[in-house]
Scaffold this motif. Structure first.
Motif, PDB file in Angstrom:
ATOM      1  N   PRO A  19      37.668  -4.557  73.232  1.00  0.00           N
ATOM      2  CA  PRO A  19      38.986  -4.587  73.861  1.00  0.00           C
ATOM      3  C   PRO A  19      39.893  -5.617  73.180  1.00  0.00           C
ATOM      4  N   ALA A  20      41.125  -5.215  72.880  1.00  0.00           N
ATOM      5  CA  ALA A  20      42.050  -6.099  72.171  1.00  0.00           C
ATOM      6  C   ALA A  20      42.259  -7.413  72.907  1.00  0.00           C
ATOM      7  N   LYS A  21      42.231  -7.373  74.242  1.00  0.00           N
ATOM      8  CA  LYS A  21      42.457  -8.602  75.012  1.00  0.00           C
ATOM      9  C   LYS A  21      41.319  -9.604  74.874  1.00  0.00           C
ATOM     10  N   THR A  22      40.184  -9.186  74.295  1.00  0.00           N
ATOM     11  CA  THR A  22      39.054 -10.108  74.120  1.00  0.00           C
ATOM     12  C   THR A  22      38.965 -10.635  72.694  1.00  0.00           C
ATOM     13  N   LEU A  23      39.918 -10.285  71.842  1.00  0.00           N
ATOM     14  CA  LEU A  23      39.887 -10.732  70.446  1.00  0.00           C
ATOM     15  C   LEU A  23      40.719 -11.995  70.271  1.00  0.00           C
ATOM     16  N   SER A  24      40.230 -12.911  69.443  1.00  0.00           N
ATOM     17  CA  SER A  24      40.992 -14.124  69.140  1.00  0.00           C
ATOM     18  C   SER A  24      40.716 -14.495  67.689  1.00  0.00           C
ATOM     19  N   GLY A  25      41.166 -15.680  67.283  1.00  0.00           N
ATOM     20  CA  GLY A  25      40.936 -16.150  65.936  1.00  0.00           C
ATOM     21  C   GLY A  25      39.562 -16.776  65.811  1.00  0.00           C
ATOM     22  N   ALA A  87      53.196  -6.646  74.686  1.00  0.00           N
ATOM     23  CA  ALA A  87      53.615  -7.728  73.787  1.00  0.00           C
ATOM     24  C   ALA A  87      52.443  -8.631  73.439  1.00  0.00           C
ATOM     25  N   SER A  88      51.586  -8.920  74.431  1.00  0.00           N
ATOM     26  CA  SER A  88      50.482  -9.853  74.194  1.00  0.00           C
ATOM     27  C   SER A  88      49.463  -9.319  73.189  1.00  0.00           C
ATOM     28  N   ALA A  89      49.405  -8.007  73.017  1.00  0.00           N
ATOM     29  CA  ALA A  89      48.458  -7.437  72.048  1.00  0.00           C
ATOM     30  C   ALA A  89      48.755  -7.935  70.633  1.00  0.00           C
ATOM     31  N   PHE A  90      50.019  -8.267  70.357  1.00  0.00           N
ATOM     32  CA  PHE A  90      50.386  -8.730  69.013  1.00  0.00           C
ATOM     33  C   PHE A  90      50.130 -10.218  68.799  1.00  0.00           C
ATOM     34  N   THR A  91      49.808 -10.940  69.875  1.00  0.00           N
ATOM     35  CA  THR A  91      49.597 -12.390  69.720  1.00  0.00           C
ATOM     36  C   THR A  91      48.156 -12.822  69.984  1.00  0.00           C
ATOM     37  N   ARG A  92      47.328 -11.955  70.526  1.00  0.00           N
ATOM     38  CA  ARG A  92      45.943 -12.335  70.810  1.00  0.00           C
ATOM     39  C   ARG A  92      45.071 -12.281  69.562  1.00  0.00           C
ATOM     40  N   ALA A  93      44.968 -11.107  68.973  1.00  0.00           N
ATOM     41  CA  ALA A  93      44.162 -10.971  67.760  1.00  0.00           C
ATOM     42  C   ALA A  93      44.957 -11.543  66.588  1.00  0.00           C
ATOM     43  N   PRO A  94      44.287 -12.194  65.651  1.00  0.00           N
ATOM     44  CA  PRO A  94      45.003 -12.814  64.538  1.00  0.00           C
ATOM     45  C   PRO A  94      45.572 -11.832  63.520  1.00  0.00           C
ATOM     46  N   VAL A  95      45.067 -10.594  63.524  1.00  0.00           N
ATOM     47  CA  VAL A  95      45.531  -9.590  62.571  1.00  0.00           C
ATOM     48  C   VAL A  95      45.712  -8.269  63.288  1.00  0.00           C
ATOM     49  N   CYS A  96      46.776  -7.579  62.915  1.00  0.00           N
ATOM     50  CA  CYS A  96      46.995  -6.211  63.382  1.00  0.00           C
ATOM     51  C   CYS A  96      47.353  -5.376  62.158  1.00  0.00           C
ATOM     52  N   ILE A  97      46.713  -4.247  62.029  1.00  0.00           N
ATOM     53  CA  ILE A  97      47.039  -3.305  60.957  1.00  0.00           C
ATOM     54  C   ILE A  97      47.785  -2.137  61.609  1.00  0.00           C
ATOM     55  N   ALA A  98      49.057  -2.009  61.298  1.00  0.00           N
ATOM     56  CA  ALA A  98      49.805  -0.851  61.781  1.00  0.00           C
ATOM     57  C   ALA A  98      49.591   0.272  60.771  1.00  0.00           C
ATOM     58  N   VAL A  99      49.119   1.412  61.260  1.00  0.00           N
ATOM     59  CA  VAL A  99      48.947   2.583  60.409  1.00  0.00           C
ATOM     60  C   VAL A  99      50.149   3.489  60.685  1.00  0.00           C
ATOM     61  N   LEU A 100      51.051   3.560  59.706  1.00  0.00           N
ATOM     62  CA  LEU A 100      52.219   4.406  59.864  1.00  0.00           C
ATOM     63  C   LEU A 100      51.920   5.805  59.337  1.00  0.00           C
ATOM     64  N   ALA A 101      52.117   6.797  60.200  1.00  0.00           N
ATOM     65  CA  ALA A 101      52.043   8.185  59.758  1.00  0.00           C
ATOM     66  C   ALA A 101      53.308   8.430  58.949  1.00  0.00           C
ATOM     67  N   SER A 102      53.138   8.901  57.756  1.00  0.00           N
ATOM     68  CA  SER A 102      54.254   9.096  56.837  1.00  0.00           C
ATOM     69  C   SER A 102      54.133  10.476  56.198  1.00  0.00           C
ATOM     70  N   PRO A 103      54.438  11.534  56.982  1.00  0.00           N
ATOM     71  CA  PRO A 103      54.248  12.891  56.489  1.00  0.00           C
ATOM     72  C   PRO A 103      55.029  13.163  55.205  1.00  0.00           C
ATOM     73  N   VAL A 104      54.434  14.002  54.363  1.00  0.00           N
ATOM     74  CA  VAL A 104      55.009  14.372  53.079  1.00  0.00           C
ATOM     75  C   VAL A 104      55.351  15.861  53.137  1.00  0.00           C
ATOM     76  N   ALA A 105      56.557  16.207  52.713  1.00  0.00           N
ATOM     77  CA  ALA A 105      56.935  17.626  52.672  1.00  0.00           C
ATOM     78  C   ALA A 105      55.981  18.370  51.746  1.00  0.00           C
ATOM     79  N   SER A 106      55.403  19.442  52.264  1.00  0.00           N
ATOM     80  CA  SER A 106      54.426  20.194  51.477  1.00  0.00           C
ATOM     81  C   SER A 106      54.450  21.660  51.892  1.00  0.00           C
ATOM     82  N   PRO A 107      54.517  22.565  50.917  1.00  0.00           N
ATOM     83  CA  PRO A 107      54.471  23.986  51.265  1.00  0.00           C
ATOM     84  C   PRO A 107      53.058  24.444  51.653  1.00  0.00           C
ATOM     85  N   LYS A 108      52.045  23.623  51.341  1.00  0.00           N
ATOM     86  CA  LYS A 108      50.658  24.019  51.580  1.00  0.00           C
ATOM     87  C   LYS A 108      49.990  23.278  52.734  1.00  0.00           C
TER      88      LYS A 108
END
Length: 191
Positions: A19-25, A87-108
């Motif tokens: 759980p994110a609330k149990t993570l710290s540095g 908001a607290s989720a961004f300050t509890r754990a020392p690192v957050c990796i945001a995975v941005l979905a970045s769709p690419v135009a594709s005919p296939k």
């Protein structure tokens, strides 16, 4: 016969997000994070489109995103308790990796397949962090889809959205086991 990998299978059978609330540095260093990202980037990707990207958020950026979450949440009229939790989720754990979905135009390759690839990247990042000995959790919430939050907070392009926030840090409490799906109820066997 295939060559089994019992250690990998044991890991998969016992894996459990923390759980994110149990993570710290402390959190992982840059070299460890690069290994985690490298493992996550090996996710299936039909067409080799790489329809996702990473934003690694350290403590200072996390504090900024927490403030942005409070500001945008209030502007949207959200419940103050929900805003505080998100908001607290961004300050509890020392690192957050945001995975941005970045769709690419594709005919296939349909956008849905690209979305699934972004989701698979999130799980792969969580598993790589856990396998590296860190606690990790995959969360989203309203910020993942709020255009203003994404633009201001992550400099996301108009077509991008957040598939997940992967919080990584030191586990402070062993997570309790939770109920797992009833495979008999979820599986149909065809001969």
């Amino acid at each position: 016969m295939p060559a089994p990998n019992p250690a990998a299978l044991d890991f998969m059978l016992a894996r459990r997000s923390r759980p994110a609330k149990t993570l710290s540095g402390p959190g992982p260093d840059r070299a460890t994070l690069e290994t985690i990202l490298t493992a996550a980037a090996r996710t299936p990707d039909h067409g080799k489109l790489e329809p996702w990207r990473f934003v690694v958020i350290g403590p200072e950026a996390g504090a900024r995103l927490a403030r942005l979450t409070e500001t945008r949440g209030a502007a949207k009229g959200l419940d103050p308790e929900k805003i505080a939790k998100d908001a607290s989720a961004f300050t509890r754990a020392p690192v957050c990796i945001a995975v941005l979905a970045s769709p690419v135009a594709s005919p296939k390759i349909p956008e849905l397949e690209q979305t699934l690839s972004a989701g698979a990247v999130c799980l792969a990042a969580v598993n790589a962090a856990l396998a590296s000995g860190w606690g990790a959790n995959w969360l989203t919430s309203w910020m993942a889809f709020d255009r203003e939050w994404l633009s201001e907070g992550l400099e996301a392009a108009e077509h991008e959205w957040c598939a997940g926030f992967i919080h990584v840090g030191t586990e402070t409490v062993a997570p309790p086991e939770r109920p797992r799906p009833d495979l008999a109820a979820k599986t149909t066997w065809w001969a």
